[in-house]
Write a protein that holds these residues in place. Structure first.
Motif, mmCIF file in Angstrom:
data_model
loop_
_atom_site.group_PDB
_atom_site.id
_atom_site.type_symbol
_atom_site.label_atom_id
_atom_site.label_comp_id
_atom_site.label_asym_id
_atom_site.label_seq_id
_atom_site.Cartn_x
_atom_site.Cartn_y
_atom_site.Cartn_z
ATOM 1 N N HIS A 194 0.848 -1.181 0.000
ATOM 2 C CA HIS A 194 0.000 0.000 0.000
ATOM 3 C C HIS A 194 0.895 1.246 0.000
ATOM 4 N N VAL B 139 1.070 5.230 -0.118
ATOM 5 C CA VAL B 139 0.208 6.366 0.195
ATOM 6 C C VAL B 139 0.752 7.627 -0.476
ATOM 7 N N ALA C 206 -0.457 12.009 5.972
ATOM 8 C CA ALA C 206 -1.730 11.670 5.304
ATOM 9 C C ALA C 206 -2.542 10.765 6.218
ATOM 10 N N GLU D 224 -5.741 10.317 6.965
ATOM 11 C CA GLU D 224 -6.929 9.630 6.477
ATOM 12 C C GLU D 224 -6.562 8.487 5.524
ATOM 13 N N LEU D 225 -5.632 8.735 4.605
ATOM 14 C CA LEU D 225 -5.232 7.690 3.663
ATOM 15 C C LEU D 225 -4.493 6.566 4.373
ATOM 16 N N GLU E 131 -7.110 4.450 6.012
ATOM 17 C CA GLU E 131 -7.785 3.591 5.032
ATOM 18 C C GLU E 131 -6.950 2.353 4.721
ATOM 19 N N ALA E 132 -5.642 2.551 4.562
ATOM 20 C CA ALA E 132 -4.773 1.420 4.236
ATOM 21 C C ALA E 132 -4.731 0.417 5.375
ATOM 22 N N ASP F 219 -8.108 -1.360 5.707
ATOM 23 C CA ASP F 219 -8.283 -2.301 4.599
ATOM 24 C C ASP F 219 -7.549 -3.608 4.877
#
Length: 271
Positions: A237, A239, A250, A252-253, A256-257, A260
């Motif tokens: 992943h 980013v 980052a 929020e990103l 998400e990673a 996930d």
């Protein structure tokens, strides 16, 4: 989880931790060198909201844990601290999530005692067991001596700008690095380097997730992590818009990673 509510002792050393109750698989976050548990505030909150028991802690010499008098930071002590924390909390095969040094420690724990972990998420950390070129070996050897030449007053700013790419990430990183005396930081850096221990053919014996900032230029992470992903047959992943401290650059990103990956291992079965 800005303030840690729990404390446990290892000899003269006190270690601070936070423990949020949840019914789903426990998750343990371990921060990077010179940072503290707050770098995972957003990600810890997100996983707790999804029902996980979430543990964060400050390694000795970092954040709210301090450093016992007369004791120097070493990789062996840090690794034993992490193991002792799992024992203290009675955690059964938690998912270990580690950034930088925290990722190196989590790898080392899984390598030593694979039965202790239910999964490993490595964030912006090099591959402990991966191959090293002659140039990479030389850079590792020279890292601590080079940092020792930098005046203490300049070191936090230089490290922050090497670690983060956004104004917010740089500011938070510099403020955190500035809390650690230079002599302690150099010991922490030496400990990080010592955990890199190539072992041809070694493969991670638990589920593995890899995350890095697209603009991470620290050490050999940008080249080692893709090699690691290919060797293990897992997705990497990456980013965008983030450097080494991806959770600050980052948030929020990065969240998400992490979500996930963890959801892929712990998804509730459908009726």
């Amino acid at each position: 989880m800005a303030n840690l509510s729990g404390v446990f002792r290892r000899g003269a050393q006190e270690l601070g931790y936070g423990d949020l109750a949840g019914e789903r698989r426990p998750v343990v976050f371990t921060h990077g060198a010179g940072m503290d548990h707050r770098m995972f505030d957003v990600q810890a909150r997100a996983l707790h909201e999804r029902g996980h028991r979430v543990v964060v802690w400050d390694q000795r010499g970092h954040g709210e844990s301090g450093l016992a008098p007369g004791i120097r930071f070493t990789a062996a002590l840090a690794l034993d601290d992490l193991t002792a924390l799992l024992d203290h909390l009675g955690l059964d095969r938690p998912i270990l999530i580690g950034h930088s040094l925290g990722g190196n420690l989590a790898q080392a724990l899984v390598r030593r005692s694979p039965e202790r972990a239910g999964g490993l998420v490595v964030v912006d950390s090099t591959w402990n067991a991966g191959p090293l070129s002659a140039v990479e070996r030389l850079l590792l050897k020279c890292a601590a001596p080079s940092l020792a030449l930098i005046p203490a007053a300049r070191l936090p700013g230089l490290m922050a700008r090497a670690s983060a790419v956004t104004p917010e990430g740089i500011a938070e990183s510099e403020a955190t690095f500035a809390r650690m005396p230079k002599r302690v930081f150099l010991d922490v850096w030496r400990a990080t380097v010592s955990l890199v221990d190539p072992e041809p053919g070694y493969r991670t014996p638990v589920p593995l997730g890899l995350i890095r900032g697209e603009d991470d230029r620290t050490g050999n992470i940008a080249s080692a992590m893709p090699r690691w992903a290919r060797a293990e047959g897992v997705s990497e992943h990456v980013v965008p818009g983030a450097g080494h401290v991806v959770t600050l650059d980052a948030p929020e990103l990065a969240t998400e990673a992490i979500v996930d990956i963890v959801d892929g291992w712990t998804a509730e079965p459908t009726a």
